[in-house]
Design a protein around this motif. Structure first.
Motif, PDB file in Angstrom:
ATOM      1  N   VAL A 361       0.842  -1.205   0.000  1.00  0.00           N
ATOM      2  CA  VAL A 361       0.000   0.000   0.000  1.00  0.00           C
ATOM      3  C   VAL A 361       0.880   1.260   0.000  1.00  0.00           C
ATOM      4  O   VAL A 361       0.564   2.253  -0.662  1.00  0.00           O
ATOM      5  CB  VAL A 361      -0.992  -0.017   1.194  1.00  0.00           C
ATOM      6  N   GLU A 362       2.015   1.191   0.713  1.00  0.00           N
ATOM      7  CA  GLU A 362       2.929   2.347   0.708  1.00  0.00           C
ATOM      8  C   GLU A 362       3.486   2.579  -0.707  1.00  0.00           C
ATOM      9  O   GLU A 362       3.587   3.720  -1.172  1.00  0.00           O
ATOM     10  CB  GLU A 362       4.068   2.119   1.708  1.00  0.00           C
ATOM     11  N   ALA A 363       3.847   1.498  -1.400  1.00  0.00           N
ATOM     12  CA  ALA A 363       4.358   1.635  -2.772  1.00  0.00           C
ATOM     13  C   ALA A 363       3.279   2.224  -3.680  1.00  0.00           C
ATOM     14  O   ALA A 363       3.574   3.026  -4.571  1.00  0.00           O
ATOM     15  CB  ALA A 363       4.831   0.290  -3.298  1.00  0.00           C
ATOM     16  N   ALA A 364       2.028   1.835  -3.446  1.00  0.00           N
ATOM     17  CA  ALA A 364       0.921   2.400  -4.234  1.00  0.00           C
ATOM     18  C   ALA A 364       0.807   3.894  -3.950  1.00  0.00           C
ATOM     19  O   ALA A 364       0.697   4.716  -4.862  1.00  0.00           O
ATOM     20  CB  ALA A 364      -0.386   1.689  -3.877  1.00  0.00           C
ATOM     21  N   TRP A 365       0.876   4.248  -2.680  1.00  0.00           N
ATOM     22  CA  TRP A 365       0.714   5.648  -2.266  1.00  0.00           C
ATOM     23  C   TRP A 365       1.783   6.537  -2.890  1.00  0.00           C
ATOM     24  O   TRP A 365       1.524   7.662  -3.302  1.00  0.00           O
ATOM     25  CB  TRP A 365       0.746   5.720  -0.734  1.00  0.00           C
ATOM     26  N   TYR A 366       3.025   6.023  -2.968  1.00  0.00           N
ATOM     27  CA  TYR A 366       4.108   6.834  -3.527  1.00  0.00           C
ATOM     28  C   TYR A 366       4.352   6.554  -5.007  1.00  0.00           C
ATOM     29  O   TYR A 366       5.255   7.126  -5.606  1.00  0.00           O
ATOM     30  CB  TYR A 366       5.400   6.606  -2.725  1.00  0.00           C
ATOM     31  N   GLY A 367       3.577   5.641  -5.594  1.00  0.00           N
ATOM     32  CA  GLY A 367       3.695   5.372  -7.033  1.00  0.00           C
ATOM     33  C   GLY A 367       5.028   4.748  -7.424  1.00  0.00           C
ATOM     34  O   GLY A 367       5.626   5.130  -8.423  1.00  0.00           O
ATOM     35  N   VAL A 368       5.490   3.770  -6.636  1.00  0.00           N
ATOM     36  CA  VAL A 368       6.778   3.134  -6.931  1.00  0.00           C
ATOM     37  C   VAL A 368       6.545   1.715  -7.475  1.00  0.00           C
ATOM     38  O   VAL A 368       5.877   0.898  -6.832  1.00  0.00           O
ATOM     39  CB  VAL A 368       7.651   3.056  -5.646  1.00  0.00           C
ATOM     40  N   PRO A 369       7.104   1.388  -8.664  1.00  0.00           N
ATOM     41  CA  PRO A 369       6.963   0.026  -9.209  1.00  0.00           C
ATOM     42  C   PRO A 369       7.592  -1.025  -8.292  1.00  0.00           C
ATOM     43  O   PRO A 369       8.586  -0.763  -7.622  1.00  0.00           O
ATOM     44  CB  PRO A 369       7.727   0.094 -10.532  1.00  0.00           C
ATOM     45  N   ILE A 370       6.989  -2.200  -8.282  1.00  0.00           N
ATOM     46  CA  ILE A 370       7.435  -3.261  -7.364  1.00  0.00           C
ATOM     47  C   ILE A 370       7.970  -4.468  -8.132  1.00  0.00           C
ATOM     48  O   ILE A 370       7.367  -4.908  -9.108  1.00  0.00           O
ATOM     49  CB  ILE A 370       6.246  -3.737  -6.484  1.00  0.00           C
TER      50      ILE A 370
END
Ligand code: UDX
Length: 459
Positions: A361-370
């Motif tokens: 969810v944090e990666a989604a919030w900051y828009g970072v590819p996983i």
């Protein structure tokens, strides 16, 4: 922000940063909506990172009259079980649950609702029922994992022979993605799932740190009664946003190191608050990072990260020579970092993650590819949510910890792919926008919170 001064929510998280962090973020949301919050936890010394976070949380709110803290005592057996903070916390809550009614009946303003951890249904259900207020669990994983949790008793007997689990209305979950502990007949975890899941119908609702655009299909199936007809409402209260209270007083070494790196050039590598890989795999990851061609920030955790004992130095695990080699391209840290701040740094262009739900969810919030590398528990199911939504990928052949060692060459190739894939970046930006919309006025999270608060105001 609504004016509802008399709402009082009690929150009771379970052990571990993966559970405490979302509870504190939820607490902050309620405080921002002018609710009173009572946070109940056990003696904090079981985990230094947890007690640090709680005290930062405590001191960062000027509206202290709105926040109340209660510590439950440790059970007498505490010292005997000191080796396992999770068990210790669980036992503390179970053995002190009888104290909750008197504690919560004396709070001011009077209690309006009670939200407890998803792992505490059996120990707390009866007590929660006796409080005379609506009670909920906070499910700290994905809605898709929740659909599996609620459907589990229907399939548990046939799990040994099933290849895929077809959850009605939700896409099928391959056997290889099911938490391995649940595949063992009569396992402790399997028994907890079997015991707790049927009790979900007794709750007033389930709060999940997710938002519509992330898991639309699972949410529709859950709230449409397709998974289990009698389920209580599932409320999407995410995305939980890293709070002001989590900010460091001073910019730490990782942030300073990131400052002079080019935009989107750094891979951030972290496997959550307590997942540790074996030595051989660690060396291959180091090799892979060097081969990826990107700069990297790698946060390494030992198995005992939640405890205060001294751990083996990184050099002991990787070898001094190897650590020197790595230093040319990256920074390796062993301490607790502020993951939110790191993901928010513009130098970070990709995230190698175990796909713990908070990290997703944090990666989604900051828009970072996983680039997902799920290791256990709910992580493969979460990794699938990410890849379905298109802002990340994961390699299904990469085994569980200890099963096989993934070679550095392969790891390097996968990281290069993540860092160079423009479509991931585009999707990540879309997910970020949807996440921001969810917490803005009129967005899913905001509407849900208002609805809950209004409901509690009337009861
Ligand atoms: C676990 C599960 O994996 C998760 O899905 C479940 O629902 C809760 O328990 P964990 O493995 O710790 O959690 O991972 P994750 O869910 O990602 O939570 C870790 C949290 O700690 C994140 O909020 C992350 O930002 C934070 N963190 C971790 C730090 O801030 N610094 C660190 O050094 C490590």
């Amino acid at each position: 922000m609504s004016e509802v001064p008399n709402i009082h929510v009690a929150l009771l998280p379970s052990a571990g940063m993966g559970h405490l962090t979302p509870f504190l973020r939820l607490a902050a949301m309620f405080v921002h909506h002018n609710c009173h919050v009572t946070l109940i936890t056990t003696h904090p010394t079981v985990s230094k990172s947890e007690s640090d976070l709680i005290s930062k949380f405590h001191s960062s709110f000027p509206q202290v009259n709105q926040l109340h803290f209660h510590l439950l005592p440790l059970p007498d057996s505490a010292s005997a079980t000191k080796d396992d903070p999770f068990f210790l916390r669980f036992e503390a809550i179970r053995s002190s649950s009888h104290l909750l009614p008197s504690l919560l009946s004396s709070v001011s303003p009077p209690l309006s609702s009670f939200v407890y951890d998803m792992t505490l249904i059996s120990p707390l259900l009866q007590v929660a029922d006796s409080l005379g207020v609506p009670h909920y669990i906070l499910f700290t994983s994905s809605a898709t994992m929740f659909s599996f949790f609620s459907y589990f008793p229907t399939v548990s007997a046939s799990l040994p022979t099933l290849t895929d689990v077809e959850i009605p209305g939700v896409s099928s979950i391959p056997r290889s993605s099911i938490p391995p502990l649940l595949l063992v007949p009569n396992s402790l975890f399997g028994n907890i799932f079997n015991e707790d899941s049927p009790k979900l119908t007794k709750l007033h609702g389930v709060l999940i740190n997710t938002f519509e655009e992330l898991e639309a299909q699972s949410l529709e199936a859950l709230n449409g009664g397709k998974v289990v007809k009698e389920l209580p409402p599932v409320y999407t209260v995410g995305p939980f946003v890293p709070g002001e209270f989590e900010k460091e007083d001073q910019r730490g070494a990782p942030m300073k190191w990131l400052d002079d790196k080019a935009k989107g050039s750094v891979v951030y590598v972290s496997f959550g608050s307590r997942t540790a890989m074996g030595r051989d795999q660690m060396r291959e990851i180091g090799e892979g990072l060097v081969r990826s061609g990107s700069m990297f920030l790698w946060v390494v955790k030992g198995k005992k990260v939640d405890r205060e004992e001294e751990e083996e130095g990184l050099e002991g695990v990787l070898g001094l020579e190897f650590v020197e080699k790595i230093k040319e391209r990256g920074l390796v840290v062993k301490e607790w970092v502020n993951q939110g701040e790191i993901l928010d740094h513009e130098a970070v262009g990709g995230f190698v993650s175990h796909c713990g739900w908070n990290s997703v969810v944090e990666a989604a919030w900051y828009g970072v590819p996983i680039m997902g590398w799920p290791l256990g528990g709910d992580q493969k199911i979460n990794a699938e949510v990410v890849s379905k939504r298109g802002w990340g990928m994961w390699n299904k052949d990469w085994g569980w910890e200890g099963e096989s060692v993934v070679k550095g060459e392969e790891i390097g190739k996968a990281i290069r792919k993540m860092m160079n894939d423009e479509s991931l970046r585009i999707k990540a930006a879309e997910v970020k926008e949807a996440a921001r919309k969810a917490i803005s006025v009129g967005g899913g999270c905001e509407v849900t919170l208002q609805k809950l608060i209004e409901k509690w105001n009337k009861t």
